[in-house]
Each structure stands twice: as C-alpha cells, then as structure tokens.
Design a protein around this motif. Structure first.
Motif, PDB file in Angstrom:
ATOM      1  N   ALA A   1     106.150  65.117   6.879  1.00  0.00           N
ATOM      2  CA  ALA A   1     107.315  64.326   6.461  1.00  0.00           C
ATOM      3  C   ALA A   1     108.569  64.739   7.222  1.00  0.00           C
ATOM      4  O   ALA A   1     109.363  63.894   7.642  1.00  0.00           O
ATOM      5  N   ASN A   2     108.760  66.033   7.428  1.00  0.00           N
ATOM      6  CA  ASN A   2     109.953  66.497   8.134  1.00  0.00           C
ATOM      7  C   ASN A   2     109.878  66.231   9.627  1.00  0.00           C
ATOM      8  O   ASN A   2     110.918  66.030  10.276  1.00  0.00           O
TER       9      ASN A   2
ATOM     10  N   THR B   1     112.857  61.357  13.609  1.00  0.00           N
ATOM     11  CA  THR B   1     113.123  60.037  14.193  1.00  0.00           C
ATOM     12  C   THR B   1     114.490  59.543  13.730  1.00  0.00           C
ATOM     13  O   THR B   1     114.726  59.397  12.532  1.00  0.00           O
ATOM     14  N   PRO B   2     115.431  59.275  14.648  1.00  0.00           N
ATOM     15  CA  PRO B   2     116.799  58.913  14.243  1.00  0.00           C
ATOM     16  C   PRO B   2     116.938  57.453  13.820  1.00  0.00           C
ATOM     17  O   PRO B   2     117.688  56.672  14.423  1.00  0.00           O
ATOM     18  N   LEU B   3     116.201  57.073  12.771  1.00  0.00           N
ATOM     19  CA  LEU B   3     116.265  55.693  12.287  1.00  0.00           C
ATOM     20  C   LEU B   3     117.135  55.545  11.046  1.00  0.00           C
ATOM     21  O   LEU B   3     117.840  54.558  10.881  1.00  0.00           O
TER      22      LEU B   3
ATOM     23  N   GLY C   1     114.094  57.557   3.081  1.00  0.00           N
ATOM     24  CA  GLY C   1     113.104  56.480   3.089  1.00  0.00           C
ATOM     25  C   GLY C   1     111.883  56.842   3.885  1.00  0.00           C
ATOM     26  O   GLY C   1     110.744  56.610   3.451  1.00  0.00           O
ATOM     27  N   LEU C   2     112.072  57.450   5.075  1.00  0.00           N
ATOM     28  CA  LEU C   2     110.934  57.863   5.895  1.00  0.00           C
ATOM     29  C   LEU C   2     110.223  59.057   5.274  1.00  0.00           C
ATOM     30  O   LEU C   2     108.987  59.092   5.187  1.00  0.00           O
ATOM     31  N   VAL C   3     111.006  60.051   4.843  1.00  0.00           N
ATOM     32  CA  VAL C   3     110.421  61.250   4.242  1.00  0.00           C
ATOM     33  C   VAL C   3     109.627  60.875   2.997  1.00  0.00           C
ATOM     34  O   VAL C   3     108.466  61.275   2.828  1.00  0.00           O
TER      35      VAL C   3
ATOM     36  N   PRO D   1     102.681  59.235  -0.410  1.00  0.00           N
ATOM     37  CA  PRO D   1     101.265  58.859  -0.237  1.00  0.00           C
ATOM     38  C   PRO D   1     100.409  59.997   0.311  1.00  0.00           C
ATOM     39  O   PRO D   1      99.210  60.063   0.008  1.00  0.00           O
ATOM     40  N   THR D   2     100.990  60.902   1.116  1.00  0.00           N
ATOM     41  CA  THR D   2     100.204  62.028   1.624  1.00  0.00           C
ATOM     42  C   THR D   2      99.792  62.955   0.490  1.00  0.00           C
ATOM     43  O   THR D   2      98.632  63.375   0.387  1.00  0.00           O
TER      44      THR D   2
END
Length: 355
Positions: free
Chosen positions: A273-274, A279-281, A287-289, A295-296
């Motif tokens: 996750a980290n 990724t600079p989105l 939200g990405l983390v 789910p992981t």
C-alpha cells in the motif's frame, strides 16, 4: 497578534486554500461516510469509541513514535556538526507532512516547504537537499526490503499468488541494482556523472546540471556513511522504526477489531500500500492506500468489515491528524524560532545556527 491576523486574512482570501479545504472535506465524507455505508461497516467513529481506550492510546503512541523516529533520522542524515534542535526538526517534518497530505502530487510542494524551513533555520542549502535525498531514497529502499521480507516470510504461512511473488522478485532486483549503483558512485564517480549527464540529455524532462548535482550529492552521502558506519547503522535502524511503528499502529487496530494478522501478511499488505502511495496521483496516496490495503488484508483472511474499520481508523492517525498538527507546527515555527532570519556560519565551515 497583528502578524497572525494578517496571515489569517490572506489565507481566507486565497482561492487555492478554499479549493484545498473543499477537497479535504469531500475526501473525508467519501472515506468515512459513503465508503463504510457501501461496505456495511457502519460508523467508523462510533466503532472507535467502542474500543478500549488503552488500545486507541497504544495505536496513537505507535504513530507518534513513527513520526519522532523520522525526525531523529533527519538529525542523523543532516551533514555538519551543528544543527537545529530536535524539536525544531520535528515541527519542520510535521509541516512537510501536512502539505504532502493536502496537495495533489504534494511531494514536490512539501519538499519545497521543508527546504525553505530548513534553510531558514540555519541549515545550508546543499545540506538540506542532501538530507532530503538520502531520507527519501533510503526510506523507499527499506520499504522495498520490508515488502520482499514479507513475501519470503509469508511463503510458509499463507497461500501467496504469483503476482506477489513476481512483485517481491522485482523489488529485490531493484534493491540489488540500487546497491550496485551506490557501489559505482563510491568507486567510479566521474564515470557515473558522465553517464548521468548523457542520460539527462536523452530524457527531455531531466536537466544535466540537476542530474549531476543529484549524483554528486548521493556520492557524498555514501562516502559520509562509509566513513562512519555507526551513523549508517543508526540511520537504517531509525528508518525501520519509522515504518515499523506505523505498521504496528495498523496492526493494533486490526487486533482491536478482531483480526490478528501474521507478520508476513502485515508486511506485504502494509508495504504494498505504501509503495503504491508513492504514485503522485492523490494527496498522500489517499484512496490509493485504502484501495490496496483493505482488499489485500481481506484476501489474507481478515473480515472485510474489520479490515475496513482498522484501515480507516489507522488513516485517521496516519493521514488526517497530521494535517492540523502540521499546520500548528508550521505556525509555531513562523511565530517562534523562524520569525527572524537565521544567522548562518561562514560558507564551507559546516556549521549552522541552532533552531
């Protein structure tokens, strides 16, 4: 008081601040109201209030220790013998973190804020850049090691699919290449500089001068750690503690909501996750983390509701709380030790004024 009032009026009139504030509010609503309702996990804050206070305090202590370790790392990697006080560095790092968490692709902006605060506190510009490079590169390399270690550890605990194994192998290969690159910098610096400048000419968004400065800075830091191995060991220990205490905060919430992950599971999910968050989105990977971590963990056997509640609870301490705390830290610096221009040592003497 006049300075504080004028600053407040400027902030209120800033269109950027209004848009950032609106975005933060919307993210809070989606993450803590909409998402739990969709997944049937109820109210996150109500679930937190239902936990034993000692567990919440333990999780908060782990997160505070993680942040303190990062600032201790700043103290270790800063070149020179005289540096700002630890409490000043802690507030500078908290200010950096707050900006990183509210600005999309905030790594560059927060780095600029951190650089300005460090130089204003008396750190030489080259030393501030050097420390930042070493911290970012070192922290990410250790994170990759933790992910690879998680994959190796989990091989005997859970069923690992080929994607995790492939990712683990890729990370280990990148780590090997990074160590090889550091060895080349230490032994063949001028050849590495020439190669870096040629590469920069082929890649449009890289500037040869900046690329050469980066290579020489990393070489100087590598030489510094080679001359002082204890400093290197201490830096690696602090990086591991930085990631480890943050992961311990997450594990505490998972246990509080009824799931105790195996060490390999936790390392894989947390590190993955980290790594995605790099990724600079979105600001700070928000939200990405959550989109990777929940789910992981669920795939490793954690109940979906427990995984979601634990991750969102952890993100309150890991992501949301540092925003107001970092804002207060920045304000205390600008109204306190950084209110007056720093008194610098003579160029080249390696000394800085204390914060």
């Amino acid at each position: 008081m006049t300075l504080l009032r004028d600053g407040w009026h400027r902030l209120r009139r800033s269109r950027l601040v209004r848009w950032i504030s609106l975005a933060v509010v919307m993210l809070l609503i989606v993450e803590y109201v909409v998402l739990p309702q969709i997944l049937g996990s109820g109210n996150v804050l109500a679930a937190l209030r239902g936990l034993p206070p000692i567990l919440v305090l333990l999780a908060a202590a782990f997160e505070a220790l993680s942040l303190c370790c990062y600032s201790a790392l700043t103290m270790v990697v800063l070149p020179g013998t005289r540096k700002p006080r630890y409490f000043t560095l802690l507030r500078i790092d908290l200010s950096d973190l707050a900006v990183n968490h509210v600005v999309p692709g905030g790594g560059t902006t927060s780095a600029a804020v951190r650089y300005a605060l460090l130089t204003r506190s008396g750190v030489r510009p080259q030393d501030a850049l050097s420390a930042a490079m070493v911290q970012v590169v070192g922290a990410n390399l250790v994170l990759g090691v933790l992910f690879g270690a998680g994959v190796l550890t989990a091989l005997g605990e859970v069923r690992i699919n080929r994607y995790f194994i492939t990712a683990g192998i890729a990370v280990l290969v990148l780590l090997a290449l990074s160590l090889a690159a550091l060895s080349v910098l230490d032994r063949h610096l001028e050849a590495a500089v020439r190669a870096a400048r040629r590469t920069a000419r082929l890649v449009r968004f890289l500037k040869p001068a900046s690329t050469e400065r980066f290579v020489r800075t990393m070489a100087a830091e590598t030489a510094m750690f080679r001359r002082d191995p204890r400093r290197l060991v201490l830096a690696l220990f602090l990086i591991i503690c930085y990631w480890g205490f943050d992961a311990a905060c997450l594990a505490t919430f998972l246990a509080a909501f009824g799931h105790t992950p195996a060490p390999g599971e936790l390392l894989i999910a947390y590190s993955l996750a980290n790594l995605v968050a790099l990724t600079p989105l979105t600001p700070g990977g928000v939200g990405l983390v959550e989109g990777v971590l929940v789910p992981t963990l669920a795939g490793f056997g954690a109940p979906s509701s427990a995984a979601l509640l634990a991750v969102l609870s952890w993100r309150i301490l890991n992501f949301w709380l540092p925003i107001p705390v970092g804002g207060l830290a920045w304000l205390s610096l600008r109204l306190g030790v950084l209110r007056k221009p720093a008194v610098r040592g003579t160029p080249g003497d390696g000394r800085v004024s204390r914060g």
